[in-house]
Design a protein around this motif. Structure first.
Motif, PDB file in Angstrom:
ATOM      1  N   LYS A  17       5.598  33.029 -10.568  1.00  0.00           N
ATOM      2  CA  LYS A  17       4.173  32.803 -10.806  1.00  0.00           C
ATOM      3  C   LYS A  17       3.535  32.800  -9.424  1.00  0.00           C
ATOM      4  O   LYS A  17       4.072  32.206  -8.488  1.00  0.00           O
ATOM      5  N   ASN A  18       2.391  33.472  -9.287  1.00  0.00           N
ATOM      6  CA  ASN A  18       1.792  33.506  -7.964  1.00  0.00           C
ATOM      7  C   ASN A  18       0.292  33.660  -8.042  1.00  0.00           C
ATOM      8  O   ASN A  18      -0.258  34.014  -9.070  1.00  0.00           O
ATOM      9  N   GLN A  19      -0.344  33.360  -6.938  1.00  0.00           N
ATOM     10  CA  GLN A  19      -1.769  33.624  -6.805  1.00  0.00           C
ATOM     11  C   GLN A  19      -2.044  34.059  -5.376  1.00  0.00           C
ATOM     12  O   GLN A  19      -1.206  33.897  -4.500  1.00  0.00           O
ATOM     13  N   GLY A  20      -3.222  34.633  -5.180  1.00  0.00           N
ATOM     14  CA  GLY A  20      -3.561  35.150  -3.869  1.00  0.00           C
ATOM     15  C   GLY A  20      -4.859  34.580  -3.349  1.00  0.00           C
ATOM     16  O   GLY A  20      -5.746  34.243  -4.130  1.00  0.00           O
ATOM     17  N   VAL A  21      -4.944  34.461  -2.033  1.00  0.00           N
ATOM     18  CA  VAL A  21      -6.176  34.056  -1.361  1.00  0.00           C
ATOM     19  C   VAL A  21      -6.408  34.998  -0.183  1.00  0.00           C
ATOM     20  O   VAL A  21      -5.480  35.657   0.286  1.00  0.00           O
ATOM     21  N   GLY A  22      -7.650  35.034   0.308  1.00  0.00           N
ATOM     22  CA  GLY A  22      -8.035  36.038   1.288  1.00  0.00           C
ATOM     23  C   GLY A  22      -7.984  35.647   2.745  1.00  0.00           C
ATOM     24  O   GLY A  22      -8.198  36.497   3.608  1.00  0.00           O
ATOM     25  N   ASN A  23      -7.709  34.369   3.042  1.00  0.00           N
ATOM     26  CA  ASN A  23      -7.580  33.973   4.446  1.00  0.00           C
ATOM     27  C   ASN A  23      -6.872  32.630   4.561  1.00  0.00           C
ATOM     28  O   ASN A  23      -6.628  31.953   3.559  1.00  0.00           O
ATOM     29  N   GLY A  24      -6.562  32.263   5.790  1.00  0.00           N
ATOM     30  CA  GLY A  24      -5.811  31.034   6.027  1.00  0.00           C
ATOM     31  C   GLY A  24      -6.527  29.771   5.589  1.00  0.00           C
ATOM     32  O   GLY A  24      -5.906  28.824   5.114  1.00  0.00           O
ATOM     33  N   LEU A  49       2.328  31.822  -3.066  1.00  0.00           N
ATOM     34  CA  LEU A  49       0.946  32.054  -2.671  1.00  0.00           C
ATOM     35  C   LEU A  49       0.932  33.222  -1.692  1.00  0.00           C
ATOM     36  O   LEU A  49       1.692  33.222  -0.717  1.00  0.00           O
ATOM     37  N   VAL A  50       0.113  34.222  -1.978  1.00  0.00           N
ATOM     38  CA  VAL A  50      -0.027  35.377  -1.097  1.00  0.00           C
ATOM     39  C   VAL A  50      -1.332  35.214  -0.320  1.00  0.00           C
ATOM     40  O   VAL A  50      -2.402  35.108  -0.918  1.00  0.00           O
ATOM     41  N   VAL A  51      -1.212  35.159   1.006  1.00  0.00           N
ATOM     42  CA  VAL A  51      -2.387  34.968   1.861  1.00  0.00           C
ATOM     43  C   VAL A  51      -2.580  36.241   2.680  1.00  0.00           C
ATOM     44  O   VAL A  51      -1.816  36.529   3.596  1.00  0.00           O
ATOM     45  N   ASP A  52      -3.582  37.042   2.292  1.00  0.00           N
ATOM     46  CA  ASP A  52      -3.825  38.315   2.966  1.00  0.00           C
ATOM     47  C   ASP A  52      -5.272  38.718   2.732  1.00  0.00           C
ATOM     48  O   ASP A  52      -5.750  38.664   1.604  1.00  0.00           O
ATOM     49  N   ASP A  53      -5.974  39.124   3.799  1.00  0.00           N
ATOM     50  CA  ASP A  53      -7.374  39.517   3.637  1.00  0.00           C
ATOM     51  C   ASP A  53      -7.518  40.920   3.067  1.00  0.00           C
ATOM     52  O   ASP A  53      -8.575  41.279   2.572  1.00  0.00           O
ATOM     53  N   ASN A  54      -6.446  41.707   3.090  1.00  0.00           N
ATOM     54  CA  ASN A  54      -6.485  43.054   2.528  1.00  0.00           C
ATOM     55  C   ASN A  54      -6.125  42.961   1.046  1.00  0.00           C
ATOM     56  O   ASN A  54      -4.982  42.659   0.692  1.00  0.00           O
ATOM     57  N   ILE A  55      -7.105  43.220   0.192  1.00  0.00           N
ATOM     58  CA  ILE A  55      -6.900  43.037  -1.253  1.00  0.00           C
ATOM     59  C   ILE A  55      -5.792  43.928  -1.795  1.00  0.00           C
ATOM     60  O   ILE A  55      -5.049  43.532  -2.695  1.00  0.00           O
ATOM     61  N   ILE A  56      -5.631  45.129  -1.245  1.00  0.00           N
ATOM     62  CA  ILE A  56      -4.584  46.037  -1.729  1.00  0.00           C
ATOM     63  C   ILE A  56      -3.207  45.471  -1.390  1.00  0.00           C
ATOM     64  O   ILE A  56      -2.335  45.381  -2.262  1.00  0.00           O
ATOM     65  N   ASN A  57      -3.011  45.037  -0.145  1.00  0.00           N
ATOM     66  CA  ASN A  57      -1.735  44.405   0.230  1.00  0.00           C
ATOM     67  C   ASN A  57      -1.473  43.173  -0.628  1.00  0.00           C
ATOM     68  O   ASN A  57      -0.354  42.943  -1.085  1.00  0.00           O
ATOM     69  N   ARG A  58      -2.518  42.379  -0.828  1.00  0.00           N
ATOM     70  CA  ARG A  58      -2.372  41.151  -1.611  1.00  0.00           C
ATOM     71  C   ARG A  58      -1.917  41.484  -3.026  1.00  0.00           C
ATOM     72  O   ARG A  58      -0.984  40.881  -3.552  1.00  0.00           O
ATOM     73  N   LYS A  59      -2.555  42.479  -3.657  1.00  0.00           N
ATOM     74  CA  LYS A  59      -2.206  42.857  -5.039  1.00  0.00           C
ATOM     75  C   LYS A  59      -0.779  43.424  -5.114  1.00  0.00           C
ATOM     76  O   LYS A  59      -0.044  43.129  -6.055  1.00  0.00           O
ATOM     77  N   ILE A  60      -0.408  44.234  -4.128  1.00  0.00           N
ATOM     78  CA  ILE A  60       0.955  44.802  -4.106  1.00  0.00           C
ATOM     79  C   ILE A  60       1.984  43.684  -4.009  1.00  0.00           C
ATOM     80  O   ILE A  60       2.967  43.646  -4.751  1.00  0.00           O
ATOM     81  N   HIS A  61       1.755  42.738  -3.101  1.00  0.00           N
ATOM     82  CA  HIS A  61       2.700  41.635  -2.932  1.00  0.00           C
ATOM     83  C   HIS A  61       2.736  40.740  -4.168  1.00  0.00           C
ATOM     84  O   HIS A  61       3.805  40.277  -4.573  1.00  0.00           O
ATOM     85  N   PHE A 112       3.390  25.297  -3.488  1.00  0.00           N
ATOM     86  CA  PHE A 112       4.105  26.534  -3.779  1.00  0.00           C
ATOM     87  C   PHE A 112       5.482  26.471  -3.142  1.00  0.00           C
ATOM     88  O   PHE A 112       5.667  25.824  -2.120  1.00  0.00           O
ATOM     89  N   ASP A 113       6.428  27.189  -3.741  1.00  0.00           N
ATOM     90  CA  ASP A 113       7.760  27.279  -3.145  1.00  0.00           C
ATOM     91  C   ASP A 113       7.753  28.243  -1.968  1.00  0.00           C
ATOM     92  O   ASP A 113       8.493  28.061  -1.005  1.00  0.00           O
ATOM     93  N   LEU A 114       6.917  29.264  -2.073  1.00  0.00           N
ATOM     94  CA  LEU A 114       6.885  30.329  -1.076  1.00  0.00           C
ATOM     95  C   LEU A 114       5.445  30.682  -0.741  1.00  0.00           C
ATOM     96  O   LEU A 114       4.604  30.790  -1.622  1.00  0.00           O
ATOM     97  N   ILE A 115       5.186  30.857   0.555  1.00  0.00           N
ATOM     98  CA  ILE A 115       3.871  31.327   0.999  1.00  0.00           C
ATOM     99  C   ILE A 115       4.091  32.573   1.841  1.00  0.00           C
ATOM    100  O   ILE A 115       4.838  32.536   2.824  1.00  0.00           O
ATOM    101  N   LEU A 116       3.509  33.689   1.418  1.00  0.00           N
ATOM    102  CA  LEU A 116       3.545  34.924   2.200  1.00  0.00           C
ATOM    103  C   LEU A 116       2.261  34.958   3.010  1.00  0.00           C
ATOM    104  O   LEU A 116       1.171  35.014   2.446  1.00  0.00           O
ATOM    105  N   MET A 117       2.381  34.895   4.328  1.00  0.00           N
ATOM    106  CA  MET A 117       1.228  34.708   5.208  1.00  0.00           C
ATOM    107  C   MET A 117       1.010  35.916   6.111  1.00  0.00           C
ATOM    108  O   MET A 117       1.872  36.262   6.920  1.00  0.00           O
ATOM    109  N   ASP A 118      -0.145  36.541   5.969  1.00  0.00           N
ATOM    110  CA  ASP A 118      -0.533  37.619   6.879  1.00  0.00           C
ATOM    111  C   ASP A 118      -0.906  36.987   8.219  1.00  0.00           C
ATOM    112  O   ASP A 118      -1.262  35.809   8.283  1.00  0.00           O
ATOM    113  N   MET A 119      -0.831  37.765   9.303  1.00  0.00           N
ATOM    114  CA  MET A 119      -1.183  37.217  10.614  1.00  0.00           C
ATOM    115  C   MET A 119      -2.673  37.380  10.911  1.00  0.00           C
ATOM    116  O   MET A 119      -3.340  36.437  11.313  1.00  0.00           O
TER     117      MET A 119
END
Length: 135
Positions: free
Chosen positions: A43-50, A21-33, A63-70
């Motif tokens: 397999k992954n999906q993205g969301v825009g905030n915590g 799961l990619v958690v990032d409010d910046n859509i470009i960063n989220r798409k890149i990750h 999810f096995d992995l969560i990439l979390m923006d601060m």
């Protein structure tokens, strides 16, 4: 270059059944990750905030992995990480932020992170994260 990256991932025998799961409010960063993860076979999906990250777990997804923006609106990465850990979520949570001040990173780590990486996430950084999940 593209082939070299694929070989780097293939040579590490990374699990292709992992989810992220990619958690990032910046859509470009989220798409890149998300693209990096997809190229690594996750397999992954993205969301825009915590809050969205917490909600998706409340609905029963894991999810096995969560990439979390601060730094995010509504619920930041520190709050979201604390909340997920309090809910018993044991996924590997990796903070991914452009913050480099030791005190800020320390505060994020203490929220319950397993690892911290400075943006931008690269194939090398991702390989290192995935290696930790498998061991």
């Amino acid at each position: 270059m593209e082939d070299k990256n694929k070989n780097l991932l293939a040579s590490q025998d990374l699990a292709t059944n992992l989810t992220a799961l990619v958690v990032d409010d910046n859509i470009i960063n989220r798409k890149i990750h998300q693209k990096l993860l997809k190229n690594a076979g996750l397999k992954n999906q993205g969301v825009g905030n915590g809050k969205e990250a917490v909600d998706i777990h409340c609905y029963g997804q894991s999810f096995d992995l969560i990439l979390m923006d601060m730094d995010m609106p509504i619920m930041n990465g520190i709050e979201a990480t604390k909340k997920l850990r309090s809910m018993g979520i044991c996924s590997m949570i990796v903070g991914v932020s452009s913050r480099s001040m030791e005190s800020e990173i320390q505060q994020f780590m203490e929220a319950g992170l397993d690892d911290y990486q400075v943006k931008p996430l690269t194939i090398t950084k991702l390989s290192s994260i995935l290696h930790k999940i498998k061991h």
